[in-house]
Structures are given as structure tokens and as C-alpha cells.
Design an enzyme around this catalytic site. Sequence first.
Site, PDB file in Angstrom:
ATOM      1  N   GLY A  89       1.023  -1.292   0.203  1.00  0.00           N
ATOM      2  CA  GLY A  89      -0.160   0.028  -0.048  1.00  0.00           C
ATOM      3  C   GLY A  89       0.904   1.345   0.001  1.00  0.00           C
ATOM      4  CB  SER A  90       0.405   4.469  -1.541  1.00  0.00           C
ATOM      5  OG  SER A  90       1.015   4.102  -2.715  1.00  0.00           O
ATOM      6  N   GLY A  91       1.483   5.459   1.256  1.00  0.00           N
ATOM      7  CA  GLY A  91       1.330   5.960   2.354  1.00  0.00           C
ATOM      8  C   GLY A  91       2.418   5.905   2.971  1.00  0.00           C
ATOM      9  CG  HIS A  92       3.662   2.523   4.165  1.00  0.00           C
ATOM     10  ND1 HIS A  92       2.972   2.757   5.283  1.00  0.00           N
ATOM     11  CD2 HIS A  92       2.998   1.533   3.605  1.00  0.00           C
ATOM     12  CE1 HIS A  92       1.865   2.030   5.392  1.00  0.00           C
ATOM     13  NE2 HIS A  92       1.855   1.313   4.450  1.00  0.00           N
ATOM     14  CE  LYS A 148       4.970  -2.399   3.951  1.00  0.00           C
ATOM     15  NZ  LYS A 148       4.999  -2.534   2.522  1.00  0.00           N
ATOM     16  CG  HIS A 156      -1.349  -0.371   7.285  1.00  0.00           C
ATOM     17  ND1 HIS A 156      -0.728  -1.277   7.746  1.00  0.00           N
ATOM     18  CD2 HIS A 156      -0.906  -0.118   6.171  1.00  0.00           C
ATOM     19  CE1 HIS A 156       0.187  -1.871   6.784  1.00  0.00           C
ATOM     20  NE2 HIS A 156       0.110  -1.166   5.809  1.00  0.00           N
ATOM     21  CG  ASP A 203       0.825  -5.979   1.055  1.00  0.00           C
ATOM     22  OD1 ASP A 203       0.985  -5.561   0.062  1.00  0.00           O
ATOM     23  OD2 ASP A 203       0.251  -5.637   2.232  1.00  0.00           O
TER      24      ASP A 203
END
Lengths: 333, 333
Positions: B54-57, B105, B219, B110
Site C-alpha cells: 500500500g502507498s502512504g509509507h 511485508k 497503518h 500483500d
Amino acid sequence: MKKLINDPKNVVDESVEGFGLAHGDLVEVTPDPLFVSRAGGATTGRVGLVSGGGSGHEPLHAGFVGYGMLTAAVPGAVFTSPTPDPIVAATLKADGGAGVLHIVKNYTGDVLNFETAADLADAEGVRVVSVIVDDDVAVKDSLYTAGRRGVAGTVVVEKCAGAAAERGDDLDAVAAVATKVNSVTRTMGVALTAGIVPHAGEPSFTLPEDEIEIGIGIHGEPGRERIKLESADAIVDRMLAPILEDLPFSSGDRVLLFVNGMGGTPLVEQYIVYRHAAKVLADRGIEVTRTLVGNYVTSLEMQGVSITLTKLDDELTDLWDAPVETAALRWGR
Amino acid sequence: MKKLINDPKNVVDESVEGFGLAHGDLVEVTPDPLFVSRAGGATTGRVGLVSGGGSGHEPLHAGFVGYGMLTAAVPGAVFTSPTPDPIVAATLKADGGAGVLHIVKNYTGDVLNFETAADLADAEGVRVVSVIVDDDVAVKDSLYTAGRRGVAGTVVVEKCAGAAAERGDDLDAVAAVATKVNSVTRTMGVALTAGIVPHAGEPSFTLPEDEIEIGIGIHGEPGRERIKLESADAIVDRMLAPILEDLPFSSGDRVLLFVNGMGGTPLVEQYIVYRHAAKVLADRGIEVTRTLVGNYVTSLEMQGVSITLTKLDDELTDLWDAPVETAALRWGR
């Protein structure tokens, strides 16, 4: 106020101590008076570079101490200029026999304290030349400044002047490079939220939940105007217009495009800002030949960004590309 | 919600597009299906490394694409696994004829999507081996995970495995390095505030003004406990204790100490955390031989940090030190 700190009085001392522990291969920390200098000391025969200013803008300046950039950095209290004492000590330490350049952001306290320090160092036999950085196009005078403020463009000045010193330029030549970079560099910032000075415990200004401040200073000083939150693209348009007309930048120019996070804005947003800025420049026929994106000149946990353009010629491109090895910038070596 | 974005639906696409514009010397962006790969493509005869999530990291994972680290990265929607399609496309692109390592991860989505993608790539003739990263000691199972979560230690896995691929290790050997790094890496995080997922528009959890969450996930998933805000040193003690006893780390060990900012916590605080962590380790006779401090695995604008320890031997030290040239990590070349 929620922060990962101990006693607010000790924030700078403890943070700089941690910085020294983390980067002992690059720097050493002198605790009293407090400054950070290059591991191994000054290089004989090379011009030394000293910068400094209030803390809260990390990695500026200590993060830029190392090969190819600063010889020493002097952190003051948060948002407060260091006194002449540590500046003198750092200047003496940074001298390798070829004199020392002071790179000073244009705030009244910094200018005065660096001036006094330069005189004192001179009395000790170290020749000092000072260059003032004033790249912020937002406002003419400000809360802590007569004239324009020195903001993110300082990184570009420190990088290019550091490379000039490393290649063996003499003091006047290194100062000329710093002056030249400043003269072709323009910056504008925006804030979405304010940072909180630890010993104050409250935000340094307040913005309503739906407003942003265009032209913000890196200490939260007032900018040009408060407006309702807009799209990132519209905000970038507002920031770039005054930058572009100020130098001015024109079609055919090559530039460094530097999007700088203010501390609390994540990279995912910084690249959205970069995207539109790159498109606006392309539309104007301005070629982005070098890039920097990230948190380099921050304002504690402020959410916001600044955009900096530096007009590059072959010399400045070479100086920008030259090897650098510091905690915050590292390449080519 | 105040963010520098345009339409919340386009955050990832626009940010990755900006990333590609900013770092065209290092990466290329394939827009549909969306992934980021090394400029110049895979190296013939070398194992390819693909990660994603996921993006945001950010800068994870695209910021680690380049020489000495990842061959390709696959960004999903914010906090949402990418689907198999772009993972397959990235895997085919990353193959230089020696097979591809997936670094995943440990989140259920994922793991499933990378498994499916590995099967599909295998059907196209590309051998894939997967390594799961699960370095977070905070909780056994979590909101999106069976077993431990993969968090900041992913950077260390990607760095060392990338160096192993670059020196010419075959696929099983590169996978063995990744597995080894994961087996000697432990992480624990803390949150002071929550990030806001753009399309949700609200914080992903809420913490009272005087509370923090120990053991937070990247998250915003629940950690171990909510406690009243304490001093940075006391918080570091709480984070390090479970890390140290878990491996366990003991006197005489050499470690990488990695203090990772969650996105909204300024460096000035991260170095205060580093300072105390270094002291605790010194008191225990654990030698910090390598260091990383900064925002590498973030959670949007979350305020908080994680602490990661990796036990180093000579091999892992050499792999960590090997040259790397990516947007977010760069040295030695």
C-alpha cells in the site's frame, strides 16, 4: 503539545548530542559552547564554511556538515540565533589557514551575532567573509527580518560554496560562488499547520481548519495572505508565479527545482507538488536539469512545503553535482 | 483534512508521476498497470528484486529502486495492497534472466496478491522466490495480519538483499540473505497522532491529546497499549525492552540502530530518541556499528517513530555498506 522530548529546555542539546552519536563518522559535537564540526577537523589550505541559526529547521545546518559542504554548524535555541561565542569557536575550528566563509540567513539576530563573531575571529587572526542568504520572495520585511528572509535556498548556497571550497577556491572566490547562488535562487513557502516551539508549548500561530498561509516564513512568520485551502495544483501556481517573475526565470533557462517539506508534510504530498511544478516549468520552456525533494529546511512539525528555483549554468551545475558526504545529502563519492 | 493534494482518488497516481519526473535518472514509471522500475531496466544475469505494498509509507518502496537495492516497486492504493496485475508486470520487467525475489511485508492482502503474482510470473517463465518480512515485535496478530507485521525492518532487508543481488548471488542465495536479515531484525513503533487516509478524510484512529500508542502499526493498527504521554527517554525504554528480549540481543552484539520517523515527527525529535536508544544499548554492552535516522517507512503524516535493531555480522555489515543509489538511500558510489 505532544512531542518526543524530555525537558523542553534540553531539546537542542539532547538532539545535537544524538546527532553526534549517530554520525560520528562525519561530525564531532563540541558541547560548550555548542557547535558541530567535521570529523577530522578543517582541511589545511581549504576555505572553511560555517553556518548556523536557530534550531528547529533540521537537518539544516548540522545535517550539512561534512565533505563537500559545511565545515561547522552552530545551532542556537529553537528559532533563536546562536550567540557570538559558539560562532567564534566554530569559526576558529573551521579555519584551515585559508579563512572562513560565514553563510548567514537574513534574520536580524543572526546577522548581528555572526557580524560580532566575525570581528572576534578576525581579532584572533582568522579572516572571515560573510554572505547573507535572502531567497524568500514572499515578503519584503518580516517579523525577524529587514529585507527578504533566508529560507530553503540556503541549502543550495551551502552545497555549491562547499564544492567550491573543496576544489581549492580561495576565500573571495568561494564567497563569490555563494553570492552568485543566492542571486539566482528564489523561494516561496506555504503552511497548512503551525509548528510548536517546545518551550512555548503552543503553536506559533493558528490557522483555521480550512485555511492555509501563502508565503509563510520558516519560523511561522506571516506570509502574503491567508486563503481557503485549494487543490495542490492551484497552490503551486500561487507559489510559482511570484518566484518566476521575480528573477525573472524565462524560457530556455535551466533550473534546479527543489521542493522542500516543512517537517510534517509527507513525501507523498511533496511529490504531488513536484509534479505540478515540473509541468508549469515545462509549459514555460524552463528546463529542470536538477532536482531535490524532501525535508531539508523545516519548521519543526509544520505541515507545508516551499518551492525553490535556482537558475543553473555550467559552473553551478558542476558544483551541485560535486561529491558530498553529509548526514542529509550524500552522493558521488 | 488539510493536505497538499488534488482529487483524493488521484493521490497515488499523481505522487508516483511526480516521483518519476523528479528521479528520471534513477527510475522509470509505468502508469498502467502502475509500477516503478530501475532506469535502464533489469541487469542481465542479476537477480531482480521486487517489493511493493500500500502507498502512504513513502519513501518505501519506490524510493529504494535503483542500483544496489530494488529493481522494481509496486505501489498500491493508500494502505491497500497492489493487485497481482502490476506485481506481475513489475516482476517480468525486473527479470534479468536469473529470477526475481519478492520482498513482501506480512499483511494478508500483500501476501495473497504477491503469491498469485508469483504463480502468474512463473507461468510466464520467470522463477520467483518470496521472502516475508515480519519484524514488528509489538503484536502477534493484527488488523490486517496473521502473525507479526512487516514494518521498518523492510528497508534493511531490501538494502542487504539488493547488495547480494548486485554482487552476483543467485536467487536462492539472495533469498537466504533476505531471510537472514529478517531473522535478526526487530522493530517497535509508537504513535503520538494518526495519519489521515486521503479518500477517508478522517484520522484512521483517535488518540486523546495526552495519550500515545505503544506498538502502533504503520497503518495505524492497534499496538500494545495506550498510555499517557511520557518523556522521550521513558518511551524509548518501553520500545527497546521488548525488542531486546525478543531476539534476544545481548552484550557483545553489534547492531544497526535505525530510528525511523513516521512522517510527521521532525528530525529534532528523532535524534532525541536516537540519543537515548544509543545510551541504553551502550549500557547493555551492545555496540552500535551502523546507524540510520530519518523518515524511511512512514504512515502518511503520523507523528511517531519506530526503533529497529538488526544484529550485524561481517557479511551483513558488508552488504549494508555496499554502494546504493536510490532516491531515498545513496552512498558509496
